[in-house]
Design a protein around this motif. Structure first.
Motif, PDB file in Angstrom:
ATOM      1  N   ARG A  25       1.123  -0.977  -0.056  1.00 61.25           N
ATOM      2  CA  ARG A  25      -0.078  -0.035  -0.008  1.00 61.25           C
ATOM      3  C   ARG A  25       0.907   1.449  -0.058  1.00 61.25           C
ATOM      4  NH1 ARG A  25      -3.465  -3.485   2.773  1.00 61.25           N
ATOM      5  NH2 ARG A  25      -2.532  -3.158   5.025  1.00 61.25           N
ATOM      6  N   LEU A  26       2.120   1.248   0.848  1.00 64.42           N
ATOM      7  CA  LEU A  26       2.893   2.306   0.767  1.00 64.42           C
ATOM      8  C   LEU A  26       3.654   2.529  -0.428  1.00 64.42           C
ATOM      9  CD1 LEU A  26       4.464   1.933   4.420  1.00 64.42           C
ATOM     10  CD2 LEU A  26       3.073   3.851   3.485  1.00 64.42           C
ATOM     11  N   PHE A  27       3.887   1.543  -1.176  1.00 65.77           N
ATOM     12  CA  PHE A  27       4.437   1.768  -2.260  1.00 65.77           C
ATOM     13  C   PHE A  27       3.758   2.368  -3.422  1.00 65.77           C
ATOM     14  CE2 PHE A  27       4.555  -0.292  -6.898  1.00 65.77           C
ATOM     15  CZ  PHE A  27       5.892  -0.128  -7.017  1.00 65.77           C
ATOM     16  N   GLU A  37      12.924   8.440  -2.423  1.00 64.74           N
ATOM     17  CA  GLU A  37      13.374   7.651  -1.245  1.00 64.74           C
ATOM     18  C   GLU A  37      12.454   6.700  -0.461  1.00 64.74           C
ATOM     19  OE1 GLU A  37      15.130  10.868   1.299  1.00 64.74           O
ATOM     20  OE2 GLU A  37      16.060  11.579  -0.580  1.00 64.74           O
ATOM     21  N   GLY A  38      11.199   7.320  -0.440  1.00 67.27           N
ATOM     22  CA  GLY A  38      10.225   6.408   0.407  1.00 67.27           C
ATOM     23  C   GLY A  38       9.919   5.192  -0.555  1.00 67.27           C
ATOM     24  N   VAL A  40      12.147   3.421  -2.650  1.00 63.60           N
ATOM     25  CA  VAL A  40      13.364   2.765  -2.611  1.00 63.60           C
ATOM     26  C   VAL A  40      13.252   2.031  -1.061  1.00 63.60           C
ATOM     27  CG1 VAL A  40      15.839   2.655  -2.606  1.00 63.60           C
ATOM     28  CG2 VAL A  40      14.375   3.979  -4.349  1.00 63.60           C
ATOM     29  N   SER A  41      12.969   2.695  -0.214  1.00 66.96           N
ATOM     30  CA  SER A  41      13.033   2.189   1.203  1.00 66.96           C
ATOM     31  C   SER A  41      12.317   0.907   1.674  1.00 66.96           C
ATOM     32  CB  SER A  41      12.631   3.018   2.277  1.00 66.96           C
ATOM     33  OG  SER A  41      11.295   3.423   2.186  1.00 66.96           O
ATOM     34  N   LEU A  42      11.120   0.619   0.480  1.00 68.51           N
ATOM     35  CA  LEU A  42      10.441  -0.666   0.614  1.00 68.51           C
ATOM     36  C   LEU A  42      11.105  -1.855  -0.140  1.00 68.51           C
ATOM     37  CD1 LEU A  42       7.059   1.254  -0.048  1.00 68.51           C
ATOM     38  CD2 LEU A  42       7.979   0.444   2.313  1.00 68.51           C
ATOM     39  N   LEU A  43      11.801  -1.497  -1.038  1.00 70.84           N
ATOM     40  CA  LEU A  43      12.587  -2.434  -1.961  1.00 70.84           C
ATOM     41  C   LEU A  43      13.677  -3.134  -1.471  1.00 70.84           C
ATOM     42  CD1 LEU A  43      12.564  -0.311  -5.102  1.00 70.84           C
ATOM     43  CD2 LEU A  43      10.925  -1.757  -4.571  1.00 70.84           C
ATOM     44  N   ASP A  44      13.650  -4.578  -1.656  1.00 71.92           N
ATOM     45  CA  ASP A  44      14.784  -5.289  -1.169  1.00 71.92           C
ATOM     46  C   ASP A  44      15.873  -5.035  -2.139  1.00 71.92           C
ATOM     47  OD1 ASP A  44      15.572  -8.080   0.410  1.00 71.92           O
ATOM     48  OD2 ASP A  44      16.392  -8.172  -1.763  1.00 71.92           O
ATOM     49  N   VAL A  64      13.134   2.099 -10.202  1.00 71.19           N
ATOM     50  CA  VAL A  64      12.793   3.367 -10.271  1.00 71.19           C
ATOM     51  C   VAL A  64      12.759   3.848 -11.730  1.00 71.19           C
ATOM     52  CG1 VAL A  64      13.368   5.800  -9.876  1.00 71.19           C
ATOM     53  CG2 VAL A  64      13.685   4.088  -7.932  1.00 71.19           C
ATOM     54  N   SER A  65      13.777   3.455 -12.438  1.00 70.63           N
ATOM     55  CA  SER A  65      13.790   3.897 -14.091  1.00 70.63           C
ATOM     56  C   SER A  65      12.597   3.212 -14.589  1.00 70.63           C
ATOM     57  CB  SER A  65      14.985   3.525 -14.616  1.00 70.63           C
ATOM     58  OG  SER A  65      16.012   3.884 -14.247  1.00 70.63           O
ATOM     59  N   LEU A  66      12.183   1.967 -14.340  1.00 75.10           N
ATOM     60  CA  LEU A  66      11.120   1.399 -14.972  1.00 75.10           C
ATOM     61  C   LEU A  66       9.720   2.088 -14.559  1.00 75.10           C
ATOM     62  CD1 LEU A  66       9.660  -1.356 -16.488  1.00 75.10           C
ATOM     63  CD2 LEU A  66       9.489  -2.064 -14.002  1.00 75.10           C
ATOM     64  N   LEU A  67       9.743   2.298 -13.463  1.00 70.72           N
ATOM     65  CA  LEU A  67       8.513   3.141 -13.016  1.00 70.72           C
ATOM     66  C   LEU A  67       8.344   4.527 -13.569  1.00 70.72           C
ATOM     67  CD1 LEU A  67       8.276   1.746  -9.445  1.00 70.72           C
ATOM     68  CD2 LEU A  67       7.189   1.071 -11.331  1.00 70.72           C
TER      69      LEU A  67
END
Length: 132
Positions: A25-27, A37-38, A40-44, A64-67
């Motif tokens: 949900r935060l993603f 930053e938020g 990326v903090s959720l990504l392994d 991030v580039s894909l998105l």
């Protein structure tokens, strides 16, 4: 899994699913805000994302580039439902891209299937889209 006191304790996947569901949900929230930053903090660190018609993104910077870098604030994800079990979270929703000029944007319904790390971070995502 049993505790030393003899009681049953939930296994790692039982505790990871609720954390992972919140991370999913935060993603979408961070994605819609354009908060890199938020997000990326959720990504392994070993994350990988597969979206239709795009090469697999490996690692946070490629995701991030894909998105879309920089992340756009002209998008909105509306979730209809999330289902979490074990190390998997499924998100069903609608993606709306607002047009620069006034008027209707385009919408796509999607199903994202996330795999979680043992810490509840987003380890993988595979997107499926409805095409009409």
């Amino acid at each position: 899994m049993f505790s030393q006191a003899g009681g049953v304790q939930p296994g790692p996947s039982a505790t990871v699913a609720p954390i992972g569901a919140e991370h999913v949900r935060l993603f979408y929230h961070y994605l819609d805000l354009g908060d890199v930053e938020g997000l990326v903090s959720l990504l392994d660190p070993d994350t990988r994302f597969r979206y239709p018609g795009r090469p697999t993104a490996r690692g946070p910077s490629q995701v991030v580039s894909l998105l879309g870098r920089p992340l756009s604030t002209h998008t909105r994800h509306s979730l209809f439902k999330t289902v979490a079990e074990g190390d998997t979270v499924v998100a069903i929703g609608r993606f709306t891209r607002e047009r620069e000029s006034k008027g209707n944007g385009n919408e796509t319904e999607f199903v994202d299937v996330f795999t979680l790390s043992e810490h509840g971070l987003l380890l993988a995502c595979r997107r499926y889209r409805w095409v009409e």
